[in-house]
Design a protein around this motif. Structure first.
Motif, PDB file in Angstrom:
ATOM      1  N   TYR A 116       0.523  30.931  63.536  1.00  0.00           N
ATOM      2  CA  TYR A 116       1.358  30.098  62.671  1.00  0.00           C
ATOM      3  C   TYR A 116       0.500  29.465  61.567  1.00  0.00           C
ATOM      4  O   TYR A 116       0.816  29.544  60.371  1.00  0.00           O
ATOM      5  N   ALA A 117      -0.603  28.850  61.975  1.00  0.00           N
ATOM      6  CA  ALA A 117      -1.460  28.143  61.020  1.00  0.00           C
ATOM      7  C   ALA A 117      -2.100  29.102  60.022  1.00  0.00           C
ATOM      8  O   ALA A 117      -2.178  28.816  58.820  1.00  0.00           O
ATOM      9  N   ASP A 118      -2.579  30.242  60.531  1.00  0.00           N
ATOM     10  CA  ASP A 118      -3.221  31.212  59.632  1.00  0.00           C
ATOM     11  C   ASP A 118      -2.218  31.786  58.623  1.00  0.00           C
ATOM     12  O   ASP A 118      -2.539  31.963  57.446  1.00  0.00           O
ATOM     13  N   ALA A 119      -1.019  32.086  59.097  1.00  0.00           N
ATOM     14  CA  ALA A 119      -0.023  32.701  58.213  1.00  0.00           C
ATOM     15  C   ALA A 119       0.461  31.724  57.146  1.00  0.00           C
ATOM     16  O   ALA A 119       0.652  32.103  55.986  1.00  0.00           O
ATOM     17  N   CYS A 120       0.653  30.457  57.517  1.00  0.00           N
ATOM     18  CA  CYS A 120       1.239  29.474  56.598  1.00  0.00           C
ATOM     19  C   CYS A 120       0.195  28.610  55.895  1.00  0.00           C
ATOM     20  O   CYS A 120       0.561  27.716  55.126  1.00  0.00           O
ATOM     21  N   HIS A 121      -1.107  28.852  56.171  1.00  0.00           N
ATOM     22  CA  HIS A 121      -2.174  28.077  55.529  1.00  0.00           C
ATOM     23  C   HIS A 121      -1.947  26.576  55.703  1.00  0.00           C
ATOM     24  O   HIS A 121      -1.977  25.805  54.750  1.00  0.00           O
ATOM     25  N   ILE A 122      -1.729  26.172  56.953  1.00  0.00           N
ATOM     26  CA  ILE A 122      -1.410  24.776  57.254  1.00  0.00           C
ATOM     27  C   ILE A 122      -2.678  23.928  57.207  1.00  0.00           C
ATOM     28  O   ILE A 122      -3.729  24.340  57.688  1.00  0.00           O
ATOM     29  N   ASP A 123      -2.563  22.726  56.618  1.00  0.00           N
ATOM     30  CA  ASP A 123      -3.700  21.812  56.587  1.00  0.00           C
ATOM     31  C   ASP A 123      -3.212  20.375  56.717  1.00  0.00           C
ATOM     32  O   ASP A 123      -2.026  20.124  56.971  1.00  0.00           O
ATOM     33  N   ALA A 124      -4.132  19.421  56.499  1.00  0.00           N
ATOM     34  CA  ALA A 124      -3.834  18.010  56.737  1.00  0.00           C
ATOM     35  C   ALA A 124      -2.843  17.418  55.747  1.00  0.00           C
ATOM     36  O   ALA A 124      -2.357  16.300  55.952  1.00  0.00           O
TER      37      ALA A 124
END
Length: 853
Positions: free
Chosen positions: A181-189
């Motif tokens: 999920y995080a890698d695909a959506c480039h999630i950050d702070a």
């Protein structure tokens, strides 16, 4: 996230995030927020409490309504190495008790007192109040190293055997979902998550973990409590960037939205059930062009596919939107009924294999292993039961289910579980559940010799008391004998015809009545027809096929017809049409809740410096027959340290909470201690806005001249120790916090407390911060007392304890056009605690009731 992310325990990732973003907000809701440093402390404190009272290998139950405590409990159980079993408190007690017994749970985590749920005490379960977890963690409680391949989460789903089944996932499988999920959506702070899925589901778990293990902010929102408009307000006010939503809820939310409600979104993730092209069109219409639409497929047992729908992908390319490509680390096959792989592009059942597939099923407190892979002992195999096609590029389309299973609002439902429950009823001779072509769950039941004239109502009651909402049938039909084919099988086609014919009922009844009631009848009939497809409004909402999601749509449409917001708490899935008509009629006048034939006023309760604690909550609950109580939460310590903890800020936050529940009409307020000052400030603002303040009650709040009285201070201290069982240890924490506040060292002091060297004193850190929060609030109250205040053109009601040496009327006589003073029993600290509450409550209730005349 790195290739080894899923091989490292979640608590290690959380620790790293807390070190990197200690002062960032980790979790928030509409009233409070917690920073990452404080969040980590709470997780570790609860983890030690869990380890101290729960035997190794035993599961821990979680019984909480949708709140910020859910992710704390989830990560605490992972840190303690105890499998967590989340329970939905909206499910019937009978089902919850069955799950607890099947899972062999001995410890339950909740909030507040457990006495409100009878079966907990009857089963002798150990109860941990999550807000007081530090009281359970002894000096010997330590956290051992945890394997990411051990059981971590047990989610009970609908079972084909007639009983719920517990699906067991490891931390590795959960963290793999986070990583993808995080890698695909480039999630950050910088991201703000607001998942519109329940925290007791696999989707809710994934959303919470993804936000908190990447440094993003997780905003918790209970859809059923907020209603559709409340959800939209939260998306807009909190500037949500990522949300997960099931298609059925998506359609309702978009229908209720206004222009600009979704402008902050950068990713909308849709899943849980079949996505239609109309769903895609709805999203594209309301979000910015730069917002990504991600469609996914997964289940409680395994992750599956995801992809970002290309901007140029349209209905002409595929009959239904594809669910994407298989995620890394998984392998699959599409097979026929004999288990033979089908050619590319042909329909077959999806089989998934990998190390991230479920560990197995939880039975009698242990794991019954999943199907092993004969070629690789590290992998497990899961036949999904889903019918799919996969093209030459690997793009998958979901076409339906193999068998009768279906998904309702993103929750998997087994019709067999409904059948088993109904067949076990003594006065039912036979029953069968069917799934219609429009994916509705229908039950046909034949009455036995002991059946009464109220057969269908009785069966409905059993279903309601036994099964969760998702398993409540859209329609229940009484049938003398089930139709069968020549070979003895149930004639499902004939049952579908009977169901269709039964929906052609008579028009809505039009009994004579007052103008508002007749208008409400027309509105309710119109909405029931549109949402439920029936004009028969002589039954209950659930009997007519309504569920909680449809009820949200119903309230939204009624609001459009009435022209104002209605009280969401007044609407329940088991309400009758008559109940709804009366509520709508009343809401058209004053938006009050109707209970037992009487209109209850809204009463805003503003607590003292401690906040809305157990004593005041119990008092508010006892007032529920007199008024619809709206409890107010104040800014937390983090806000106070950043200069946002003044009485002015408290009043601002209180107004936001009031407007979220009761945005129009007259209002009543009651404030205790510091809350009396906040109530006065709120009343002044409401009057300035043109709203009518019908009642302003002050519970023993002194704003007059003060003098130092060490004897009174000592007396109150002893009373706190004696009456409230406050320990000398806590009084010492309070003394330290007072010194810090007097020296204005609070910010520096909290930084010191947040240092990693104090991890072993998590309980003390929590207590010091709690006391400091209360003291800073009282300091701000003192500043407010010293400031100039307007004279309100209303009557104030002062509930006055016996105070020796205090000024007459406690300083309130000059601030109202008229002040009514009512003596009450007890002292300042115990006026809402028995035995004084027994005397004071009727006095306070009479004052509130008199404001309604």
């Amino acid at each position: 996230m790195g290739g080894e992310f899923a091989g490292v325990p979640a608590i290690t990732h959380l620790d790293a995030v807390a070190r990197r973003f200690p002062n960032n907000v980790a979790i928030s809701d509409d009233t409070r927020q917690i920073t990452y440093s404080d969040f980590l402390i709470r997780v570790l404190t609860l983890a030690r409490a869990i380890a101290a009272v729960t035997p190794e290998g035993r599961a821990v139950g979680l019984l909480l309504r949708h709140s910020i405590w859910h992710p704390i409990a989830m990560l605490a159980c992972m840190a303690a190495g105890r499998p967590l079993v989340p329970l939905n408190p909206r499910d019937p007690d009978q089902r919850l008790a069955h799950i607890v017994a099947n899972a062999q749970i001995s410890v339950l985590i909740g909030q507040g007192d457990s006495s409100s749920t009878k079966w907990i005490d009857e089963d002798g379960l150990r109860w941990i109040d999550i807000t007081r977890a530090n009281e359970f963690s002894g000096d010997t409680a330590s956290l051992e190293s945890i394997s990411v391949d051990a059981p971590a989460l047990v989610l009970y789903t609908s079972g084909s055997t007639g009983q719920p089944k517990g699906v067991v996932n490891s931390q590795r499988s959960l963290l793999q979902r986070v990583q993808q999920y995080a890698d695909a959506c480039h999630i950050d702070a910088t991201d703000v998550f607001m998942p519109l899925s329940g925290p007791t589901t696999i989707a809710g778990t994934r959303e919470m973990l993804t936000a908190l293990l990447t440094g993003a902010r997780l905003h918790m929102a209970d859809v059923e409590a907020l209603g559709l408009r409340g959800v939209l307000r939260q998306i807009r006010s909190q500037q949500i960037t990522i949300t997960y939503i099931v298609p059925a809820l998506l359609r309702a939310v978009v229908a209720a939205s206004d222009t600009g409600d979704f402008e902050s979104l950068r990713v909308v993730r849709i899943g849980g059930e079949k996505v239609l092209w109309t769903d895609v069109a709805l999203v594209r219409k309301v979000v910015k062009p730069s917002c990504f639409i991600q469609i996914s497929y997964s289940s409680t047992e395994t992750t599956g596919t995801q992809w970002f729908l290309p901007d140029d992908c349209k209905e002409g390319d595929f009959s239904i939107p594809p669910v994407g490509y298989l995620l890394p680390g998984m392998s699959f096959a599409v097979v026929d009924d004999n288990g033979v792989p089908v050619p590319t592009g042909e329909v077959g059942e999806l089989i998934i294999k990998g190390v991230h597939v479920l560990l197995g099923y939880w039975e009698n407190g242990q794991v019954l292993p999943a199907l092993p892979d004969p070629d690789d002992d590290r992998c497990r195999i899961f036949p999904t039961g889903d019918l799919v096609t996969v093209d030459a590029r690997g793009l998958m389309q979901m076409l339906g289910r193999k068998g009768r299973q279906l998904k309702i609002n993103g929750r998997r439902v087994e019709p067999a579980e409904l059948e088993v429950v109904v067949r076990r009823i003594p006065y039912v001779s036979d029953a069968v559940a069917i799934v219609t072509d429009s994916s509705e769950l229908i039950i046909f039941a034949s009455p036995g010799v002991e059946a009464k004239a109220t057969f269908t109502a009785d069966v409905r009651d059993v279903i309601r008391q036994t099964l969760p909402t998702a398993l409540h049938p859209t329609r229940l039909h009484e049938i003398a004998e089930l139709p069968r084919l020549a070979g003895g099988k149930i004639d499902v086609a004939k049952l579908k015809v009977l169901d269709t014919e039964s929906r052609r009922g008579p028009g809505p009844p039009q009994p004579p009545g007052a103008g508002e009631v007749k208008q409400a009848e027309k509105m309710v009939a119109q909405v029931w027809t549109r949402i439920l497809g029936t004009t028969d409004v002589a039954s209950r909402w659930d009997e007519a096929g309504g569920d909680s999601l449809k009820l949200l749509r119903c309230v939204m449409e009624l609001e459009e017809l009435v022209g104002q917001e209605l009280n969401m708490e007044a609407f329940t899935v088991d309400m009758s049409a008559a109940d709804m008509i009366q509520i709508v009629a009343a809401g058209g006048r004053s938006q009050r809740q109707q209970v037992a034939g009487e209109l209850l006023p809204h009463l805003v309760m503003l607590p003292g410096s401690i906040g809305y604690g157990p004593s005041l909550a119990a008092f508010g609950a006892q007032l529920s027959k007199t008024a619809h109580v709206i409890p107010i939460r104040y800014p937390d310590l983090t806000s106070a340290l950043t200069g946002c903890g003044s009485v002015d800020h408290m009043a601002t936050l209180a107004l936001e909470q009031i407007n979220a529940v009761h945005p129009r009409g007259d209002i009543r307020l009651i404030g205790y201690s510091l809350g009396g000052g906040v109530a006065f400030e709120v009343a002044a603002r409401l009057i300035a806005e043109g709203r009518s303040v019908k009642f302003l009650g002050i519970l023993d709040t002194n704003i007059g001249p003060r003098r130092s009285d060490y004897r009174e201070t000592l007396s109150r201290t002893l009373q706190r120790v004696r009456s409230h069982r406050v320990t000398m240890y806590r009084m010492l924490c309070r003394a330290i916090a007072k010194c810090v506040a007097r020296l204005h060292w609070e910010v520096k002091f909290c930084r010191i407390l947040d240092a990693r060297i104090w991890t072993h004193l998590a309980g003390t850190r929590f207590m010091l911060k709690l006391e400091l929060e209360e003291i800073l609030r009282m300091q701000e109250f003192g500043r407010w007392v010293a400031s100039a205040k307007p004279r309100l053109p209303i009557t104030g009601t002062l509930f006055l304890c016996n105070r020796r040496g205090s000024p007459a009327h406690l300083g309130w006589d000059s601030l109202f056009a008229k002040l009514e003073v009512i003596p009450i029993a007890g002292g300042h600290l115990d006026l809402v605690i028995d035995p004084h509450l027994t005397v004071n409550r009727p006095v306070i209730e009479r004052a509130i009731t008199s404001s309604c005349s």
